[in-house]
Design an enzyme around this catalytic site. Structure first.
Site, PDB file in Angstrom:
ATOM      1  N   CYS A   1      75.934  11.253  64.220  1.00 54.35           N
ATOM      2  CA  CYS A   1      77.365  11.309  64.513  1.00 54.35           C
ATOM      3  C   CYS A   1      77.839  12.753  64.422  1.00 54.35           C
ATOM      4  CB  CYS A   1      78.129  10.439  63.519  1.00 54.35           C
ATOM      5  SG  CYS A   1      79.918  10.481  63.715  1.00 54.35           S
TER       6      CYS A   1
ATOM      7  N   ARG B   1      76.694  -0.968  60.392  1.00 53.83           N
ATOM      8  CA  ARG B   1      76.405  -0.017  61.455  1.00 53.83           C
ATOM      9  C   ARG B   1      77.040  -0.510  62.752  1.00 53.83           C
ATOM     10  NH1 ARG B   1      75.351   2.561  57.668  1.00 53.83           N
ATOM     11  NH2 ARG B   1      73.555   3.917  57.282  1.00 53.83           N
TER      12      ARG B   1
ATOM     13  N   ARG C   1      74.940  -2.884  54.532  1.00 48.75           N
ATOM     14  CA  ARG C   1      74.706  -1.732  55.415  1.00 48.75           C
ATOM     15  C   ARG C   1      75.360  -2.007  56.764  1.00 48.75           C
ATOM     16  NH1 ARG C   1      70.893   2.257  54.683  1.00 48.75           N
ATOM     17  NH2 ARG C   1      70.467   3.607  56.465  1.00 48.75           N
TER      18      ARG C   1
ATOM     19  N   GLU D   1      72.712   3.029  68.203  1.00 48.35           N
ATOM     20  CA  GLU D   1      73.103   2.618  66.851  1.00 48.35           C
ATOM     21  C   GLU D   1      73.637   3.822  66.105  1.00 48.35           C
ATOM     22  OE1 GLU D   1      71.903   1.961  62.440  1.00 48.35           O
ATOM     23  OE2 GLU D   1      71.559   3.588  63.867  1.00 48.35           O
TER      24      GLU D   1
END
Length: 426
Positions: free
Chosen positions: A177, A269, A267, A224
């Site tokens: 990112c 995503r 988690r 992802e």
């Protein structure tokens, strides 16, 4: 005699004198592995006719040099170089835990490949990987140990991109990112000029993804990223990504999903799936799978016996407790995570190797807690126990697991993607 050649055992770097004043440098690992002949050779060995003809000829050239270096007095027939496996050469690249499916259903490329989570998931759907790229030398070693293929390196380099096959079905990427600079875009708009995805994304790793999609036009892509991508830079980052993909004439489906449905770890995503509008006209019948509640507990992934080196020292344990108390007094939530063995853990991060503080395993009254072992971390990401993680140090294994995708989550989404792609285009 030729069957004795095992390229995996070559040193990291060798120099071969070809002629007076001329030297052949062979590099095997490292951030500059886009110059890596081993990546080219292993892709050729695994993919044969699926590689570009120019790549094939280069691989054959390098094979001739390698064999000539090992056995300088042997004349090498072209038939051996064009069919090295039939000649019994380089079998060490095929004695691996996760070979490609023999009768594959589709092809894909694996960008920012890490330790190979996307490849495991797509392989499960009958996919054959025809190109992989990963710049980290330690992740390359893990990838090669499991798939018999050395990933190419820096995907921002044309030297790397030239090896991507002209056609493949799916692009997979867990790209980092990054913020986008809008200065250049604003200037062009003020001058009344049109702006495109290159203006908006230049200089970021997402640009490389978009550039490859634009050049090769795969039927679909699967990206992802961290959950915060949606809100990053006040939502501007994700808006540019979505707008860019739509500008390239792809429909875009996205959803934040939590891996806790498959592994005992919270988690979240974002999954981004797209299909070529020129093929599917935006009418593909794709939907993300519905996920259930957690069914696995932390105790399910623990090893029966662990080395004492994973137990925190008295000094470290005292420091973590003092640090947590200090922040608690200030009203902050920072601190270690002593897990409930019948529950799930926090998110495993790439910094886990430093102190293991986010996921600590209690060991009973009077004992300091311990870190997870690398194998337990791999299990926490959904990797099977025959996945090789000990080709690198514990430190590097922790980093790779912390940066990885949750394999079973990627698998169920890829199942939907592949079903849609093949059904709609079949």
């Amino acid at each position: 005699m030729l069957q004795e050649i095992k390229l995996k055992n070559f040193p990291e770097k060798i120099s071969v004198i070809k002629a007076p004043g001329e030297k052949l440098q062979i590099h095997f690992y490292g951030p500059k592995s886009y110059n890596n002949q081993l990546a080219l050779i292993t892709h050729y060995l695994h993919n044969g006719e699926l590689v570009k003809e120019s790549s094939r000829q280069q691989a054959i050239k390098f094979l001739r040099e390698y064999i000539g270096y090992k056995f300088p007095k042997i004349e090498i027939a072209d038939s051996i170089l064009y069919n090295p496996l039939q000649a019994g050469l380089f079998g060490d690249f095929f004695h691996i835990p996760f070979p490609d499916p023999v009768n594959y259903r589709f092809t894909f490329i694996d960008l920012f490949a890490g330790m190979g989570g996307f490849r495991l998931a797509m392989r499960e759907q009958g996919g054959k990987c025809v190109f992989s790229s990963e710049w980290n030398s330690f992740a390359q070693k893990t990838y090669m140990a499991n798939f018999g293929e050395m990933p190419f390196g820096d995907i921002t380099k044309e030297e790397t991109k030239q090896y991507i096959p002209a056609q493949f079905d799916v692009l997979c990427a867990g790209f980092p990112c990054q913020p986008f600079s809008i200065a250049g875009v604003s200037k062009k708009k003020s001058l009344g000029r049109e702006t495109g995805f290159k203006d908006k994304t230049q200089g970021t790793l997402f640009f490389e993804v978009a550039d490859i999609i634009n050049r090769h036009r795969p039927k679909a892509f699967y990206l992802e990223n961290v959950k915060n991508l949606v809100s990053h830079n006040k939502g501007n980052t994700f808006k540019i990504i979505k707008d860019t993909l739509e500008e390239l004439e792809y429909s875009v489906h996205y959803q934040v999903m939590d891996g806790k449905a498959f592994v005992p770890q919270h988690r979240e995503r974002i999954m981004i799936v797209g299909f070529d509008k020129r093929l599917y006209h935006g009418r593909e019948n794709f939907s993300f799978p519905e996920l259930g509640e957690p069914i696995r507990k932390i105790r399910d992934i623990l090893e029966a016996e662990t080395d004492s080196k994973y137990t925190l020292t008295n000094n470290l344990w005292e420091y973590l407790q003092t640090y947590a108390d200090k922040h608690k007094a200030k009203g902050n939530g920072f601190g270690y995570g002593l897990v409930d063995l019948n529950g799930i853990s926090r998110t495993l991060s790439a910094r886990y190797y430093k102190d293991g503080s986010e996921i600590l395993i209690p060991q009973g009254e009077g004992m300091n807690p311990r870190r997870l072992t690398p194998r337990e971390c791999a299990r926490l990401m959904g990797y099977p126990d025959n996945y090789i993680i000990n080709s690198v140090s514990d430190l590097q294994a922790y980093r790779q697991c912390g940066n990885s995708v949750v394999v079973p989550l990627i698998t169920v989404v890829s199942e939907q993607l592949v079903r849609t792609m093949l059904m709609e285009n079949g």
